[in-house]
Design an enzyme around this catalytic site. Structure first.
Site, PDB file in Angstrom:
ATOM      1  CG  ASN A  12      -1.833   1.152   1.321  1.00 57.54           C
ATOM      2  OD1 ASN A  12      -1.419   2.283   1.077  1.00 57.54           O
ATOM      3  ND2 ASN A  12      -3.078   0.917   1.675  1.00 57.54           N
ATOM      4  CG  HIS A  15       0.614   6.325   4.784  1.00 57.29           C
ATOM      5  ND1 HIS A  15      -0.249   7.348   5.105  1.00 57.29           N
ATOM      6  CD2 HIS A  15      -0.036   5.183   5.102  1.00 57.29           C
ATOM      7  CE1 HIS A  15      -1.363   6.843   5.620  1.00 57.29           C
ATOM      8  NE2 HIS A  15      -1.254   5.531   5.625  1.00 57.29           N
ATOM      9  CG  HIS A  48      -8.215   4.271   1.040  1.00 60.44           C
ATOM     10  ND1 HIS A  48      -8.387   4.158   2.400  1.00 60.44           N
ATOM     11  CD2 HIS A  48      -9.420   4.688   0.561  1.00 60.44           C
ATOM     12  CE1 HIS A  48      -9.637   4.476   2.722  1.00 60.44           C
ATOM     13  NE2 HIS A  48     -10.273   4.817   1.619  1.00 60.44           N
ATOM     14  NE  ARG A  50      -8.334   7.627   4.506  1.00 65.45           N
ATOM     15  CZ  ARG A  50      -9.264   7.393   5.446  1.00 65.45           C
ATOM     16  NH1 ARG A  50     -10.315   8.182   5.553  1.00 65.45           N
ATOM     17  NH2 ARG A  50      -9.117   6.421   6.293  1.00 65.45           N
ATOM     18  NE  ARG A  54      -7.629  11.586   5.487  1.00 64.38           N
ATOM     19  CZ  ARG A  54      -8.192  11.101   6.590  1.00 64.38           C
ATOM     20  NH1 ARG A  54      -7.484  10.370   7.420  1.00 64.38           N
ATOM     21  NH2 ARG A  54      -9.437  11.348   6.879  1.00 64.38           N
ATOM     22  CD  GLU A  75      -7.127  -0.216   0.921  1.00 58.86           C
ATOM     23  OE1 GLU A  75      -7.173   0.871   1.534  1.00 58.86           O
ATOM     24  OE2 GLU A  75      -6.427  -1.153   1.271  1.00 58.86           O
ATOM     25  CB  THR A 106      -9.530   2.100   7.360  1.00 60.66           C
ATOM     26  OG1 THR A 106      -9.139   2.845   6.214  1.00 60.66           O
ATOM     27  CG2 THR A 106     -10.879   1.467   7.123  1.00 60.66           C
ATOM     28  CD  GLU A 156      -7.231  -6.178   3.070  1.00 54.57           C
ATOM     29  OE1 GLU A 156      -7.356  -6.141   1.838  1.00 54.57           O
ATOM     30  OE2 GLU A 156      -6.410  -5.477   3.685  1.00 54.57           O
ATOM     31  CG  HIS A 199      -5.531  -1.263   9.276  1.00 55.52           C
ATOM     32  ND1 HIS A 199      -5.068  -0.613  10.400  1.00 55.52           N
ATOM     33  CD2 HIS A 199      -6.045  -0.311   8.481  1.00 55.52           C
ATOM     34  CE1 HIS A 199      -5.322   0.679  10.277  1.00 55.52           C
ATOM     35  NE2 HIS A 199      -5.903   0.889   9.126  1.00 55.52           N
TER      36      HIS A 199
HETATM   37  N1  PXP Z   1      -5.983  -3.072   4.054  1.00 53.23           N
HETATM   38  C1  PXP Z   1      -6.955  -2.129   4.059  1.00 53.23           C
HETATM   39  C2  PXP Z   1      -8.322  -2.524   3.603  1.00 53.23           C
HETATM   40  C3  PXP Z   1      -6.678  -0.811   4.441  1.00 53.23           C
HETATM   41  O1  PXP Z   1      -7.659   0.109   4.451  1.00 53.23           O
HETATM   42  C4  PXP Z   1      -5.356  -0.470   4.790  1.00 53.23           C
HETATM   43  C5  PXP Z   1      -5.022   0.946   5.157  1.00 53.23           C
HETATM   44  O2  PXP Z   1      -5.289   1.769   4.090  1.00 53.23           O
HETATM   45  C6  PXP Z   1      -4.381  -1.472   4.752  1.00 53.23           C
HETATM   46  C7  PXP Z   1      -4.733  -2.778   4.408  1.00 53.23           C
HETATM   47  C8  PXP Z   1      -2.944  -1.194   5.086  1.00 53.23           C
HETATM   48  O3  PXP Z   1      -2.811  -0.809   6.399  1.00 53.23           O
HETATM   49  P1  PXP Z   1      -1.410  -0.255   6.908  1.00 53.23           P
HETATM   50  O4  PXP Z   1      -1.126   0.979   6.111  1.00 53.23           O
HETATM   51  O5  PXP Z   1      -1.646   0.014   8.336  1.00 53.23           O
HETATM   52  O6  PXP Z   1      -0.397  -1.333   6.650  1.00 53.23           O
END
Ligand code: PXP
Length: 249
Positions: A12, A15, A48, A50, A54, A75, A106, A156, A199
């Site tokens: 992901n 960030h 994602h 949003r 952001r 996402e 989330t 998930e 997550h």
């Molecule tokens: N899976 C989903 C569905 C999420 O919403 C997120 C965060 O955007 C992640 C995985 C990844 O989480 P993290 O950034 O904390 O590893």
């Protein structure tokens, strides 16, 4: 390891965009991060979009659709705007997540059981367009059954409660969250759902989840992007990949 048992890693890159947006410029570039993640062995890229934009922007999604050689897991919240965007791009996978503007990340899984009809109608056109629909939920039997009934192919499981308990040293709670994740992975798999998880996962928390045989994919972002400050993005991802493989073996 066959493709049936290999655990996939979705990286992901949200960030990277968070850091870029802190100054409003063009770098660090999430597309460059995606290419490095691919080179490091990511099986997919997760982003994602949003509602408040952001981190990931609409232009990032356009760019990812053009440059990626691995599948994009898009996402999004279950809004009309996001459905239109997903139908325009037709990413490989769409993961429906709950979204509140005031949250930092989330926070919980989607409430599928209470919104069953609405969500079934919502995901139907996405499925018809060829997107694999995944639903981000807590490790809760009721939510899994509802996700199955609405026609999702993938769930998930939210690993946040386990990771938070672990990080705060509440080890009994971390263990009981892990037990729930283990049981519910097996339950969802028995129903015929493909199981993903994610997550808050880090080098400290990934191994037990990676060891669940029913889990086919982990989506990991924030920790990897943070760790890349110290190790570099490619080594940070390679280390996660090798921990996942070791746990699986
Ligand atoms: N899976 C989903 C569905 C999420 O919403 C997120 C965060 O955007 C992640 C995985 C990844 O989480 P993290 O950034 O904390 O590893």
């Amino acid at each position: 390891m066959t493709s049936e048992t290999r655990l996939r890693l979705g990286v992901n890159i949200d960030h990277v965009a968070t850091v870029r947006n802190a100054r409003g410029g063009a770098y660090p570039d999430p597309l460059r991060a995606a290419r490095i993640a691919e080179a490091a062995g990511a099986d997919g890229i997760t982003a994602h979009l949003r509602e408040d934009r952001r981190h990931i922007s609409d232009a990032d999604i356009e760019g990812l659709m053009q440059v990626l050689t691995v599948p994009l897991n898009f996402e999004m919240a279950a809004t009309d705007e996001m459905q239109r965007i997903a139908l325009r791009h037709k990413p490989h996978a769409v993961c429906i997540v709950p979204e509140k503007r005031e949250e930092r990340t989330t926070e919980g899984g989607l409430e599928v059981a209470r919104e069953e009809n609405k969500l079934a109608h919502y995901i139907a056109p996405l499925r018809a367009a060829g997107c694999r629909v995944s639903i981000f939920i807590a490790a809760d039997r009721r939510q899994i059954e509802a996700a199955n009934r609405i026609g999702a192919e993938v769930i998930e499981l939210h690993t946040g409660a386990y990771c938070d308990a672990f990080a705060e040293g509440r080890m009994d709670e971390a263990d009981s969250e892990l037990d729930k994740l283990r049981e519910m992975s097996a339950f969802a798999h028995e129903l015929g759902l493909e199981v993903h998880a994610g997550h808050g996962l880090s080098y400290d928390t990934v191994s037990p989840v990676a060891a669940f045989p029913e889990v086919r994919e982990l989506n990991i972002g924030h920790f990897l992007i943070g760790e890349s400050i110290f190790l570099g993005l490619e080594p940070a991802i390679r280390k996660m990949r090798s921990m996942m493989d070791a746990a699986r073996a």
